[in-house]
Design an enzyme around this catalytic site. Sequence first.
Site, PDB file in Angstrom:
ATOM      1  N   LYS A   1       0.843  -1.210   0.000  1.00  0.00           N
ATOM      2  CA  LYS A   1       0.000   0.000   0.000  1.00  0.00           C
ATOM      3  C   LYS A   1       0.873   1.254   0.000  1.00  0.00           C
ATOM      4  O   LYS A   1       0.631   2.194  -0.747  1.00  0.00           O
ATOM      5  CB  LYS A   1      -0.924   0.005   1.217  1.00  0.00           C
ATOM      6  CG  LYS A   1      -1.931  -1.136   1.230  1.00  0.00           C
ATOM      7  CD  LYS A   1      -2.824  -1.079   2.444  1.00  0.00           C
ATOM      8  CE  LYS A   1      -2.117  -1.444   3.718  1.00  0.00           C
ATOM      9  NZ  LYS A   1      -1.716  -2.858   3.777  1.00  0.00           N
TER      10      LYS A   1
ATOM     11  N   CYS B   1     -11.502   1.144  17.479  1.00  0.00           N
ATOM     12  CA  CYS B   1     -10.389   0.213  17.252  1.00  0.00           C
ATOM     13  C   CYS B   1      -9.426   0.096  18.425  1.00  0.00           C
ATOM     14  O   CYS B   1      -8.864  -0.980  18.652  1.00  0.00           O
ATOM     15  CB  CYS B   1      -9.621   0.598  15.992  1.00  0.00           C
ATOM     16  SG  CYS B   1      -8.958   2.271  15.977  1.00  0.00           S
ATOM     17  N   MET B   2      -9.204   1.135  19.204  1.00  0.00           N
ATOM     18  CA  MET B   2      -8.126   1.079  20.199  1.00  0.00           C
ATOM     19  C   MET B   2      -8.568   1.343  21.628  1.00  0.00           C
ATOM     20  O   MET B   2      -7.762   1.287  22.545  1.00  0.00           O
ATOM     21  CB  MET B   2      -7.026   2.106  19.851  1.00  0.00           C
ATOM     22  CG  MET B   2      -6.324   1.845  18.537  1.00  0.00           C
ATOM     23  SD  MET B   2      -5.750   0.151  18.319  1.00  0.00           S
ATOM     24  CE  MET B   2      -4.579  -0.005  19.658  1.00  0.00           C
TER      25      MET B   2
ATOM     26  N   MET C   1      -6.838  -6.146  16.590  1.00  0.00           N
ATOM     27  CA  MET C   1      -8.293  -6.049  16.701  1.00  0.00           C
ATOM     28  C   MET C   1      -8.960  -7.328  17.142  1.00  0.00           C
ATOM     29  O   MET C   1     -10.090  -7.288  17.645  1.00  0.00           O
ATOM     30  CB  MET C   1      -8.894  -5.583  15.371  1.00  0.00           C
ATOM     31  CG  MET C   1      -8.382  -4.243  14.936  1.00  0.00           C
ATOM     32  SD  MET C   1      -8.642  -3.022  16.214  1.00  0.00           S
ATOM     33  CE  MET C   1      -7.347  -1.865  15.803  1.00  0.00           C
TER      34      MET C   1
ATOM     35  N   GLY D   1      -4.058   0.497  14.701  1.00  0.00           N
ATOM     36  CA  GLY D   1      -4.511   0.429  13.322  1.00  0.00           C
ATOM     37  C   GLY D   1      -4.237   1.665  12.490  1.00  0.00           C
ATOM     38  O   GLY D   1      -3.895   1.571  11.319  1.00  0.00           O
ATOM     39  N   GLN D   2      -4.405   2.841  13.100  1.00  0.00           N
ATOM     40  CA  GLN D   2      -4.335   4.085  12.327  1.00  0.00           C
ATOM     41  C   GLN D   2      -3.007   4.813  12.586  1.00  0.00           C
ATOM     42  O   GLN D   2      -2.381   4.611  13.623  1.00  0.00           O
ATOM     43  CB  GLN D   2      -5.497   5.013  12.691  1.00  0.00           C
ATOM     44  CG  GLN D   2      -6.862   4.427  12.342  1.00  0.00           C
ATOM     45  CD  GLN D   2      -7.956   5.422  12.615  1.00  0.00           C
ATOM     46  OE1 GLN D   2      -8.262   6.257  11.766  1.00  0.00           O
ATOM     47  NE2 GLN D   2      -8.550   5.331  13.780  1.00  0.00           N
TER      48      GLN D   2
END
Lengths: 75, 770
Positions: B82, B170-171, B343, B380-381
């Site tokens: 990516k 997510c966190m 996750m 995740g981010q």
Amino acid sequence: MPVTSVVVEVIEGVNEDLLGRIARIPRVNVFGMKGQQIVTVIEGDNVRDVEDVVRTILEIEGVIGVYPVYSGDYE
Amino acid sequence: MKMTRRQLLKYSAAVAAASAIGLDIALPKELMGAEADVEKWVKGVCRYCGAGCGVYAGVKGGKVVAVKGDKDNWNKGFLCLKGNFLPAIMTSPDRAKYPLLRKGNDFVKISWKEAMDLMVDKFAAAYTADPQSVAFYGSGQAYTEESYFMNKVFKGGLGTNNIDGNPRLCMASAAVGYVSTFGKDEPMGAYDDMYHADCFFIVGSNMAEAHPVIFRIVNEQKKRGAKIIMVDPRKTLSAKIADLHMSFTPGTDLAILNAMAHVIVKENLYSKEYVEKYTVFKTMTDPGPPPKIEKTDWNGYVKFLEDYSPEAAEKISGCPKEDIIKAAHLFVKSKATMSFWCMGLNQRTRGVWVNNMMHNLHLLTGQINRPGATSFSLTGQPNACGGVRDGGLLSHLLPYGRLIANEKDREDMEKFWGVPAGRIQPKPGPTAVEMFRDFGTGKIKAMWIACTNPGQSLPNVDAYRKGMESNNTFLVVSEAYHPTKTSELADLVLPAALWVEKDGTYGQSERRYQYVEKAINPPAEARPDLDVMIEFANKLFKKLDLEHEAKKLFAYKNSEDVWNEIRLCSKGTAYDFMGMTRARMKKAHGIQWPCPTEDHPGTLRRYTAKHGDPLVKKFDPKAEDVSFYGAKGDGNRATIWLRPHKGPAEPPDAEYPFALTTGRQIEHWHTGTMTLKVPELKRSAPTAYVEINPRDAAKLGVKSKDKVKITSRRGSIVLEAKVMDVPRDGLVFVPMHYPDKMINSLTNDAFDALSKQPEYKICAVKLEKA
């Protein structure tokens, strides 16, 4: 005309057969290897060619990952 | 012979890759000293995941034409698939270029003045009628400066805690897990620990596809003899390198983790010295709310573990007891064990509990506070850590470890921001799912969403989409692209600068803050979010007759002004990064906090004076080495939690006999707003599918490429089947990335009572051939 260098990571030791299979993929230039990592450069007429080659390499048995390092497109 | 331009580029690319792995390659002498053909290389961070790979964007003619990994950063020049295609996301035809106003079913272009006037009028009217009827939903992809600013506007300026962000999805469980165990959030270890670990315990994380560059390093350690334990109900790409793959019924990993602790205690493999010196024991005797917590002791813990023999855990989880015992032995007997999770543990109704249990194993065994031994939650981010968790954007937080519910913390921030005493509301605001419910009922009348796509990413998403498209509320969406599944519901779309079209700070998983330099201008009338936010805040406060406050609160000229205030806000806290001046950040390849002074190099490992944490002696002068100085109430000790096994909110049953889990593919990221714009990535992975194992497929009469209807209690979807021996029996997997096949129409919005994070990872579905 994109050019992308990737390091191909293999799960077992690099053998002649595996190296040969990668080197014979059109548009792939193998520049060397160290341990289980192979330095390749992929050239294409367009970025679709590069993606096709990456997909082909990933599908070779024994390849665990393809990690791009440098990507340039100099149209 | 003269080099052609193509040959020059080819060899430059080869040199970059070779230097990443420490390989010398023979070069033609014409290449020596040659430079790649860009006008400039601009240092930054990858736009995608929380690994936070350093990258350089190559600029020519006002465009990003090339990208290369930063070989001086932790990723040593490597990128993933990516990251390699980052330039393509900048020039998609779907870039949002002008402010757009909804007129019926259409969007019409308006000027920025019209957009700003409308937005100010709407928010002012809502706020005047009810100060608690305005809200902001932020993002772990926004820069720290943007998140900090909006946090100040809402909590300190407007006096509302109606501000939350997508890291809630997510966190949040990881964050509450760290705080409840160690007193403060964020991993104490670093990526460097991978080079020292002899055992990797990886749970609920398909690293090979979600964090590929980190996975590459783990795989390298395997080559030097490190053991890999992978705990996942799917035999993912990551599991290919596992020495031990532990599969289990989804949602039963709590039993497995307790059983590992049972083995460690029963066989006397625990570290008595570490437990006695550095831990306390706690249990929850009543879930509340609020939960009732009581202290207990070693004997209480041992008694608690009696119910979790490997045999009992095998009955609950389906994981063979021999595997549980083997995992426990590998974990404790390796010289240094590093855990990773993501996750698979966080997106659960017992997410906080299972995070606590991961930390328990490290505390019990002393596999902690030294190189290679640490419990490391993957993010995740790219800026969930720096901007939202650390910066305190979530509705129960204030910046840098402070809490809304703590009176002293509120007073500290009121003084720091220069707002009247009592301005910050004492009650935490609604969390993400609650906020969108309130928007749907009209309790919240005006909402601004920036840099995220909840119209696709919320669980049980259709229920919330109805609220977002209501005519009774006003929705503003700042986005780099239009349409997305969120911007299509907006009343007003604001075109946003993307990635290196603006400058700012990202903070990734290992407490490394990195500066992203601006490289090019955004297209047409798109603007950096921070500029828009500052303009909005000043105009809103003027409209509310609070111009005198705005002049004090919002007088920033640029992102560096905001960053300097942020540094000051961290000073004296357990985060203290006062030493990270913008000038240093521009030169550095990221710096890890704490970094309290300008001559401090940054902190590789927290909570240990021996390994360089400058705050140990400051907060706990009597400590010899290890101190969990964020846990003052527990005598600077970490907590081993007694957490029982409890399954998911919606396990499979007779009517819905399969478990559905969702997750990532290597080609795409999050809701695909960026990666699906890259033709090559889209071609490689064009649409969603349902992954079914061959045994289940045979019973259903399904082969690969057949259409399958998947139905949950919330919705249904038809997808093409991929029959692969990856998920265990009774489990199906669908990737989360696709706006045309939104799997979140089926997922469950039940959430963890402690963190409010939804249970995306498990819900009950039925399948039939379509």
